[in-house]
Design a protein around this motif. Structure first.
Motif, short mmCIF file in Angstrom:
data_model
loop_
_atom_site.label_atom_id
_atom_site.label_comp_id
_atom_site.label_asym_id
_atom_site.label_seq_id
_atom_site.Cartn_x
_atom_site.Cartn_y
_atom_site.Cartn_z
N ARG A 197 48.13 37.62 39.41
CA ARG A 197 47.07 37.43 40.44
C ARG A 197 47.17 38.81 41.17
O ARG A 197 46.19 39.44 41.60
N GLU A 204 44.05 24.72 37.98
CA GLU A 204 43.81 25.54 39.29
C GLU A 204 44.55 26.76 39.21
O GLU A 204 44.94 27.37 40.43
N ARG A 254 43.37 29.83 41.82
CA ARG A 254 43.32 29.70 43.12
C ARG A 254 44.65 29.88 43.79
O ARG A 254 45.59 29.42 43.53
N ASN A 255 44.42 30.68 44.91
CA ASN A 255 45.66 30.85 45.84
C ASN A 255 45.91 29.92 46.60
O ASN A 255 47.09 29.78 47.20
N TYR A 302 40.49 29.90 48.43
CA TYR A 302 39.92 30.14 47.38
C TYR A 302 38.48 30.07 47.65
O TYR A 302 37.54 30.97 47.04
#
Length: 769
Positions: free
Chosen positions: A457, A497, A500-501, A506
């Motif tokens: 990411r 997920e 997703r942060n 997100y």
């Protein structure tokens, strides 16, 4: 001269030093001494920062390695016996109580297996505290000297501080009885605990502390008569002891007016009130103060990040000065700054216009000092003019207003939040659609966020890998999660997920009307920090946010798979909300944006959609009354606006955790299935409260914030307890919450044991049939 005061400062470190070191200690990568060294450095930096800013009254004992309420429980020896039998070091007892502990025996240490204490929301904030747990066998005594040590630590640095401690009434009232003492009302332990508090105050006085801040935030709640009476008992007891430090009694997060009779005659030096959340209480409190008693006026917001309006804050303080005089008024933050990010100067990517809207904890130090100087008559003209220009600029900004969103909200009517059929009719279509077994198993949504996920990411964010490369990696992670769930036999899957942060950030990043920080971290609990998005304007959804990943995941499995969204109230409450628009308006805007996403998921073939609302209880107004009733209605309506546009056969789920939940509130959402945190609950009455919930529910069976792994037998026993009062045909099997903070090995073991327990009960009830 009017003094300035800060009730507490963030303890996480400007670069999250506390999180990094604490987690390294848990994993055995740093020593206890290294952990303590980092804590000492953070405390020193915080005290020096406040002194250099010119703050007059600086707090100490606001630091914690995990939770300040848990610190106090350990200090006062409120430690259930199950944590003392392993002969752990004091810091490890603290961590075991906060997060549980499970480890094998070694040559030098015993085997340990203990679950964590219950964790719940701190009033209506997104901070979680570990609930003090009392027993008839609790023996109050000083178990350490943390407040004294930290006071002396600051003094050695040349910083005089005011130690802060949670007061005895709030400590007892916010606690609970242990499972072996369910009939115990903690407030009845007041007379036993007061001498220990007095001993602590005596030791602080002996160390040189002239004053202390005793927090009694329970005063903003609806309190029974015996609890109201407890304040007089407690503070008259302290007054009967000679030589104790002067007491500033602090309240925050609401008004104390309904409990004013309980405090107006208390023998304390000063009373602190929150004039950001409840400015209407000022007149009544001023009239109730005793001669010579001081007022600490909380006019700088400790809960939000918007720049203060110096003119308005000064006007409020001047009103108090007119009544009391300058010597009896202190300008203060409304609460501890624990709830705000550390330093706006660490933000380099915000536009100059948006950055000028904000004030983080470090900047709030300057705010409280400027307001104090202004009401004292000092020349701060330049600061006032600059502040007025900023306030005006934000009010007139084009970023704030979107006429199309405002028009859509104005057209919301009751039919928009109503499913086409009632649950009893929908459930029949869903039974045909999904053909799920008895005790269906699922997870809450997220799977472990591994180091590899975070690295990729970060590479994508920095542009060192292409979008195509990143998306390929995400698809591989999704397939890994799906195959694992199929392998162990889960019935309703999730995609895990990996893209997703954070469950709010997100979505906020894909919605219009939000701003984001690089380093705006705030402690949620323990070493869990979040970067709340900031709602800066009207909210809408420009494009689908989660459809691509959900559709891919469903395409590689024949089992039903849930689309995962965060609900409107949770996005609102876990962001820093606007203060220039009502929370209802913001919730409806979010509900409409999510409605578009829910409908797109359904159109793309996703037949189960979970819209999580863990912050639903958090948003509840602290006192009973019309405001609370209104919240019940519009909060539930915002959820239904998001979810009610689907077909009867589409199953809507929701999830709730770490709150004292009201079944009627959840019922108003009309979700087909809800999952509720349960693993830390000891009270069987909690199960009974949900036994007549009309739709389906899963009571969470293991604590995802703890590294310990429950055995199959432990799951079987917990399910047996639930089934004593809960209908088997309604019961789902699931964890407490998402699994993003756990490692893969413990996740695999825990979920496997959970599924095996579900199979055990399917076989048991199949034989009965």
């Amino acid at each position: 001269m009017v003094q300035s005061s800060v009730l507490g400062f963030p303890r996480i470190g400007a670069q999250r030093e506390l999180k990094k070191t604490t987690e390294a200690y848990w994993s055995g990568k740093v020593s206890r001494d290294e952990l303590f060294k980092v804590g000492k450095e953070i405390r020193a930096n915080n005290w020096k920062l406040q002194k250099e800013a010119g703050v007059d009254v600086i707090a100490s004992n606001d630091f914690s390695f995990y939770d300040h309420i848990l610190d106090l429980a350990v200090l006062l020896n409120v430690i259930p016996e199950r944590y003392t039998k392993y002969e752990l070091e004091p810091i490890d007892v603290l961590f075991a109580m906060g997060r549980g502990l499970q480890r094998k025996a070694t040559e030098t240490s015993k085997a340990v297996d203990v679950t964590a204490l219950e964790m719940v929301k701190w009033f209506d904030s997104n901070y979680h505290y570990v609930r003090p747990t009392f027993s008839t066998s609790t023996e109050f005594k000083l178990n350490g000297s943390k407040p004294i040590d930290e006071y002396l630590e600051a003094k050695e640095l040349g910083v005089e501080t005011r130690p802060v401690i949670l007061g005895p009434v709030s400590f007892l009232f916010l606690g609970k009885s242990d499972k072996d003492s369910l009939d115990l009302e903690p407030i009845t332990l007041l007379e036993k605990i007061l001498p220990v508090y007095a001993e602590l105050l005596e030791k602080l006085a002996a160390a040189g502390a002239q004053s202390v801040q005793i927090d009694e935030p329970a005063l903003v709640l609806d309190l029974p008569e015996n609890v109201q009476a407890a304040f007089k008992t407690a503070y008259e007891f302290f007054a009967s002891k000679s030589g104790l430090p002067k007491i500033t009694l602090a309240t925050y997060f609401g008004t104390i007016i309904p409990n004013l009779d309980a405090v107006k005659s208390l023998p304390v030096d000063a009373l602190h009130i929150d004039l950001v959340r409840a400015p209407e209480q000022l007149d009544a409190v001023l009239a109730a103060l005793q001669p010579e008693q001081k007022l600490s006026a909380g006019v700088i917001d400790g809960r939000n990040i918007w720049k203060s309006d110096f003119a308005k804050a000064s006007e409020i303080v001047n009103k108090a000065i007119e009544k009391l005089g300058k010597d009896r008024v202190v300008v203060a933050t409304s609460s501890s700054l624990l709830h705000t990010p550390v330093d706006l100067n660490n933000e380099t990517k915000l536009s100059d216009e948006i950055k000028d809207f904000f004030s983080f904890a470090t900047q709030k130090l300057d705010e409280v000092v400027v307001v104090a100087k202004n009401v004292s008559g000092e020349d701060v003209k330049a600061a006032l003019e600059k502040n007025a220009a900023s306030v005006k600029s934000r009010a007139e900004s084009s970023i704030t207003n979107d006429e199309s969103v405002q028009k859509r909200v104005s057209e919301v009517d009751e039919s928009l939040g109503r499913r086409a059929a009632v649950f009893t009719e929908r459930s029949k279509e869903q039974e045909v659609e999904f053909k799920l077994p008895l005790f269906p198993t699922t997870t809450i949504g997220s799977f472990p966020q591994t180091k590899e996920i975070r690295i990729n990411r970060n590479k994508f964010t920095k542009g060192t890998i292409t979008k195509e490369e990143y998306e390929k990696f995400i698809e591989e992670e999704i397939e890994r999660v799906v195959r694992f769930q199929e392998e162990i036999g889960l019935d309703v899957l999730v995609h895990g997920e990996p893209e997703r942060n954070d469950m709010v950030q997100y979505f906020g990043e894909q919605l219009k009307g939000f701003a984001f920080t690089q380093n705006g971290w705030v402690q949620s609990y323990g070493s869990r920090y979040v970067r709340p998005p900031i709602i800066v304007g009207d909210v809408s959804r420009p494009a689908p946010m989660s459809v691509k990943e959900s559709v891919y995941a469903q395409s590689i499995t024949t089992k039903p798979l849930k689309g995962m969204l965060t609900g409107p109230i949770t996005i609102l409450r876990w962001s820093f909300p606007r203060v220039d628009a009502s929370q209802k308006t913001q919730a409806f805007q979010l509900g409409l944006a999510l409605r578009d996403e829910v409908n797109d998921l359904e159109a793309a073939g996703i037949k189960i959609i979970q819209v999580d609302e863990p912050a639903l209880r958090e948003g509840l107004p602290l006192r009973a009354g019309q405001e609370r009733q209104d919240y019940y209605e519009w909060a539930a309506e915002s959820f239904r606006i998001a979810t009610a546009g689907v077909k009867n056969s589409t199953q809507i789920h929701s999830h709730f955790c770490y709150s004292d939940l009201d079944p009627n509130h959840i019922k108003a959402l009309d979700a087909d299935v809800v999952s509720i945190e349960f693993s830390k609950k000891d009270d069987p009455n909690y199960i009974r409260e949900f036994s007549d919930y009309p739709n389906h529910a899963g009571l969470g069976l293991f604590d995802i914030h703890s590294p310990r792994i429950p055995s199959k037998e432990e799951f079987i026993q917990k399910i047996a307890t639930i089934l004593e009062v809960y209908p088997i045909e309604k019961f789902w099997i699931n964890p407490d919450c998402g699994l993003k903070t756990r490692g893969w090995e413990e996740t695999k073991a825990s979920l496997t044991n959970m599924v095996e327990a579900a199979k055990f009960y399917r076989e048991k009830y199949a034989k009965k049939d």
